[in-house]
Design a protein around this motif. Structure first.
Motif, PDB file in Angstrom:
ATOM      1  N   ILE A   1      29.283 -19.962 -40.713  1.00 39.93           N
ATOM      2  CA  ILE A   1      29.503 -19.803 -39.099  1.00 39.93           C
ATOM      3  C   ILE A   1      29.411 -21.113 -38.431  1.00 39.93           C
ATOM      4  O   ILE A   1      30.096 -21.215 -37.501  1.00 39.93           O
ATOM      5  N   TYR A   2      28.298 -22.002 -38.837  1.00 44.95           N
ATOM      6  CA  TYR A   2      28.156 -23.318 -38.340  1.00 44.95           C
ATOM      7  C   TYR A   2      29.400 -24.006 -38.385  1.00 44.95           C
ATOM      8  O   TYR A   2      29.726 -24.719 -37.392  1.00 44.95           O
ATOM      9  N   GLU A   3      30.098 -23.882 -39.832  1.00 50.51           N
ATOM     10  CA  GLU A   3      31.160 -24.740 -39.898  1.00 50.51           C
ATOM     11  C   GLU A   3      32.315 -24.326 -39.050  1.00 50.51           C
ATOM     12  O   GLU A   3      33.096 -25.248 -38.559  1.00 50.51           O
ATOM     13  N   ARG A   4      32.635 -23.112 -38.995  1.00 52.04           N
ATOM     14  CA  ARG A   4      33.979 -22.660 -38.225  1.00 52.04           C
ATOM     15  C   ARG A   4      33.579 -22.158 -36.765  1.00 52.04           C
ATOM     16  O   ARG A   4      34.502 -22.272 -35.830  1.00 52.04           O
ATOM     17  N   VAL A   5      32.474 -21.896 -36.261  1.00 52.00           N
ATOM     18  CA  VAL A   5      32.099 -21.815 -35.010  1.00 52.00           C
ATOM     19  C   VAL A   5      31.354 -22.914 -34.157  1.00 52.00           C
ATOM     20  O   VAL A   5      31.888 -23.431 -33.151  1.00 52.00           O
ATOM     21  N   GLY A   6      30.450 -23.470 -35.078  1.00 48.96           N
ATOM     22  CA  GLY A   6      29.639 -24.459 -34.341  1.00 48.96           C
ATOM     23  C   GLY A   6      28.354 -24.015 -33.908  1.00 48.96           C
ATOM     24  O   GLY A   6      28.391 -23.139 -33.132  1.00 48.96           O
ATOM     25  N   GLU A   7      27.310 -24.888 -34.213  1.00 46.91           N
ATOM     26  CA  GLU A   7      25.824 -24.194 -33.747  1.00 46.91           C
ATOM     27  C   GLU A   7      25.731 -24.452 -32.109  1.00 46.91           C
ATOM     28  O   GLU A   7      25.348 -23.382 -31.562  1.00 46.91           O
ATOM     29  N   GLU A   8      26.214 -25.402 -31.751  1.00 46.73           N
ATOM     30  CA  GLU A   8      26.102 -25.355 -30.043  1.00 46.73           C
ATOM     31  C   GLU A   8      27.042 -24.018 -29.464  1.00 46.73           C
ATOM     32  O   GLU A   8      26.391 -23.455 -28.465  1.00 46.73           O
ATOM     33  N   GLN A   9      28.246 -24.049 -29.998  1.00 48.64           N
ATOM     34  CA  GLN A   9      28.892 -22.923 -29.479  1.00 48.64           C
ATOM     35  C   GLN A   9      28.327 -21.583 -29.843  1.00 48.64           C
ATOM     36  O   GLN A   9      28.435 -20.533 -28.757  1.00 48.64           O
ATOM     37  N   LEU A  10      27.710 -21.356 -30.807  1.00 42.18           N
ATOM     38  CA  LEU A  10      27.076 -20.125 -31.271  1.00 42.18           C
ATOM     39  C   LEU A  10      25.888 -19.860 -30.373  1.00 42.18           C
ATOM     40  O   LEU A  10      25.567 -18.780 -29.906  1.00 42.18           O
ATOM     41  N   LEU A  11      24.990 -20.913 -30.119  1.00 38.97           N
ATOM     42  CA  LEU A  11      23.819 -20.710 -29.222  1.00 38.97           C
ATOM     43  C   LEU A  11      24.341 -20.384 -27.658  1.00 38.97           C
ATOM     44  O   LEU A  11      23.464 -19.698 -26.944  1.00 38.97           O
ATOM     45  N   ASP A  12      25.626 -21.094 -27.145  1.00 42.27           N
ATOM     46  CA  ASP A  12      25.901 -20.792 -25.898  1.00 42.27           C
ATOM     47  C   ASP A  12      26.205 -19.371 -25.681  1.00 42.27           C
ATOM     48  O   ASP A  12      25.921 -18.716 -24.531  1.00 42.27           O
ATOM     49  N   VAL A  13      26.968 -18.747 -26.580  1.00 42.97           N
ATOM     50  CA  VAL A  13      27.463 -17.222 -26.632  1.00 42.97           C
ATOM     51  C   VAL A  13      26.257 -16.543 -26.905  1.00 42.97           C
ATOM     52  O   VAL A  13      25.916 -15.503 -26.266  1.00 42.97           O
ATOM     53  N   ALA A  14      25.904 -16.549 -28.184  1.00 42.27           N
ATOM     54  CA  ALA A  14      25.027 -15.447 -29.064  1.00 42.27           C
ATOM     55  C   ALA A  14      23.524 -15.655 -28.589  1.00 42.27           C
ATOM     56  O   ALA A  14      22.537 -14.901 -28.923  1.00 42.27           O
ATOM     57  N   LYS A  15      23.135 -16.985 -27.993  1.00 44.20           N
ATOM     58  CA  LYS A  15      21.823 -17.140 -27.728  1.00 44.20           C
ATOM     59  C   LYS A  15      20.748 -17.357 -28.999  1.00 44.20           C
ATOM     60  O   LYS A  15      19.627 -17.637 -28.540  1.00 44.20           O
ATOM     61  N   ASN A  16      21.320 -17.244 -30.303  1.00 45.92           N
ATOM     62  CA  ASN A  16      20.443 -17.226 -31.401  1.00 45.92           C
ATOM     63  C   ASN A  16      21.174 -18.135 -32.550  1.00 45.92           C
ATOM     64  O   ASN A  16      22.444 -18.341 -32.351  1.00 45.92           O
ATOM     65  N   ARG A  17      20.447 -18.570 -33.360  1.00 45.81           N
ATOM     66  CA  ARG A  17      21.104 -19.305 -34.690  1.00 45.81           C
ATOM     67  C   ARG A  17      21.473 -18.373 -35.405  1.00 45.81           C
ATOM     68  O   ARG A  17      21.108 -17.323 -35.454  1.00 45.81           O
ATOM     69  N   ALA A  18      22.326 -18.952 -36.501  1.00 45.71           N
ATOM     70  CA  ALA A  18      22.715 -18.073 -37.293  1.00 45.71           C
ATOM     71  C   ALA A  18      21.677 -18.004 -38.564  1.00 45.71           C
ATOM     72  O   ALA A  18      21.373 -18.996 -39.432  1.00 45.71           O
ATOM     73  N   LEU A  19      21.089 -16.939 -38.915  1.00 42.05           N
ATOM     74  CA  LEU A  19      20.168 -16.427 -39.703  1.00 42.05           C
ATOM     75  C   LEU A  19      20.149 -15.604 -40.840  1.00 42.05           C
ATOM     76  O   LEU A  19      21.179 -14.697 -40.200  1.00 42.05           O
TER      77      LEU A  19
END
Length: 499
Positions: free
Chosen positions: A112-130
């Protein structure tokens, strides 16, 4: 008299409450079901068990009810979050549900981090990939069970599947959807962007609704099986933590909740989705209309205590186990427990860390170990309180629910470790009460959930911090936090020996 039903679909059992217009629980039923643990890190359940036990519970509830079934106007749900339930074109189950406490998806989180990016995921989903979240589980099935993945028509979360089986209507509501990593939390819609980056077909995303929305009525088949009236209205419900917040009156700024169930949470109300905690705590849609909440999680809170009892004190009950903890001084005579028996989430996103007892010597007996377990669980929750305070939130009064509200010594311990006033409710029913309140609000009994809380929820006892204990626990908490950093690399090396 009018009534509503709150169904709380937990990890180990379904708890069903019958609640009248004054918020009094007039009947209560609980039905258990097993966990399926195929190997280390795996945690699954058969969704059919949820449905069967919920129907049995409703049936038992109606048998005990001496009123007219027509007086039971509505039913709503609370449910364990994140669990992945996969359905085919006929809405039949494709495999066992993968639960929130399943940690097999470390590789998918990295994907998820490789394909979406941590910053973009936090911006949208407000949560880290756990590992516990739903999206990594969906990717795991895609990567490891391609034949099943190809058959997916849609996915839902645990209580949504039970609701579907009672009504024939399939939806997901926002507070649970926020825990999938696929929802744009602030905009309240599925993120096409995240889905596209991970090659997920948007047709598998179910329709979204609000927690208080009415989805229909129970089916004739369910009415016949349970004794409920066919006109019983059914409302969407919410995630267990969101419903626990409602059932504890966490419905405005400044309100905070500490809930100790299988897992433990510290949850605080947020009026908007604009705050930035940089992923240090979870940020979800509330089941209250147009609201949000932030939350830190201890993966094994009550579970740490039940594990300890089952392994070291199997022949006694919990009351006996905890009977003498009040005779043990603060700090358990130099014994510290870290509750990492299944990994940890807040503040350490670490699936490999494991629990420790630090400082054992021959003077320690079962009462010292029991108190150390209680202190360790509470220290872990305090790490979330610390994050909230560091980000400018005022945490001075906390409503305590769950296992932590059932023991006077533990309640005072929370006041001392959190350095906050602890409130115990007179009838603490947690998520089940929140589900009932959503049904009461949906049925139009009250103009708002706040008004409902004013009628349904009453304070029982208040525990205030003891300054001497606060100071001792503050020093001990510093030592507690060092245990993680001094054992994390050791646990990494021990992973090779776990099966």
């Amino acid at each position: 008299m009018k009534y509503v039903v709150g169904v709380d679909l937990g990890t180990s059992s379904v708890k069903i409450l019958l609640v009248n217009q004054h918020g009094e629980v007039t009947e209560e039923v609980s039905k258990s079901y097993p966990l399926i643990r195929k190997q280390t890190g795996y945690s699954e359940q058969d969704p059919n068990e949820w449905v069967e036990q919920t129907i049995e519970g409703l049936t038992d509830l109606l048998k005990k009810f001496d009123g007219n079934p027509e007086e039971i106007e509505g039913i709503s749900f609370s449910g364990q979050m994140h669990g992945l339930v996969l359905l085919d074109d006929h809405n039949k189950i494709l495999r066992n549900a993968i639960l929130w406490n399943d940690t097999r998806t470390t590789r998918e989180c990295q994907e998820i981090y490789e394909r979406v990016g941590e910053e973009q995921l936090l911006d949208v989903a407000k949560n880290r990939a756990l590992e516990g979240f739903t999206l990594p589980k969906l990717l795991w099935v895609k990567n490891n069970e391609p034949e099943i993945y190809r058959q997916i028509n849609t996915f839902v979360l645990p209580k949504d599947y039970v609701r579907y089986m009672l009504t024939g209507k399939l939806h997901m509501e926002y507070s649970d959807a926020a825990g999938t990593l696929l929802l744009d939390v602030k905009k309240k819609r599925w993120s096409e962007q995240v889905g596209e980056l991970l090659d997920l077909d948007p047709k598998i995303f179910p329709p979204l609704i609000d927690s208080h929305d009415e989805v229909g009525t129970i089916t004739g088949e369910i009415a016949k099986a349970t004794g409920l009236h066919p006109a019983t209205r059914v409302f969407a419900g919410g995630a267990d933590n969101a419903c626990g917040a409602i059932g504890s009156g966490i419905l405005e700024e400044g309100k905070t909740l500490a809930s100790i169930g299988t897992s433990g949470v510290v949850l605080s109300y947020e009026a908007s989705g604009d705050k930035d905690f940089n992923g240090k705590v979870h940020y979800f849609n509330h089941s209250a209309p147009d609201a949000f909440y932030t939350m830190g999680v201890t993966l094994a809170a009550g579970y740490s205590l039940s594990w300890f009892k089952d392994v070291f004190a199997k022949d006694i009950d919990f009351d006996q186990l905890l009977a003498e903890v009040n005779t043990v001084p603060v700090g358990s005579n130099g014994l510290i427990f870290t509750p990492y028996i299944v990994g940890e989430r807040t503040p350490h996103v670490d699936a490999n860390i494991r629990a420790s007892f630090i400082g054992m010597d021959a003077s320690h007996g079962i009462k010292h170990f029991a108190r150390a377990v209680l202190e360790g669980i509470t220290f872990s929750l305090n790490e979330s309180v610390e994050i909230f305070r560091e980000n400018g939130k005022r945490i001075d009064t906390i409503v305590s629910i769950g296992g932590g509200a059932k023991n006077e010594t533990w309640l005072q311990m929370q006041a001392d470790i959190f350095d906050a006033t602890i409130v115990k409710l007179s009838s603490e029913q947690g998520p089940g009460m929140g589900a009932a309140m959503l049904a009461a609000y949906g049925c139009g009994w009250f103009e708002s959930l706040n008004e409902c809380a004013g009628e349904f929820l009453k304070e029982d006892k208040v525990y205030t911090p003891i300054s001497e204990n606060v100071e001792k626990y503050s020093r001990l908490f510093t030592i507690y936090k060092e245990v993680y950093h001094n054992t994390s690399s050791l646990n990494e090396r021990l992973m090779d020996y776990r099966q």
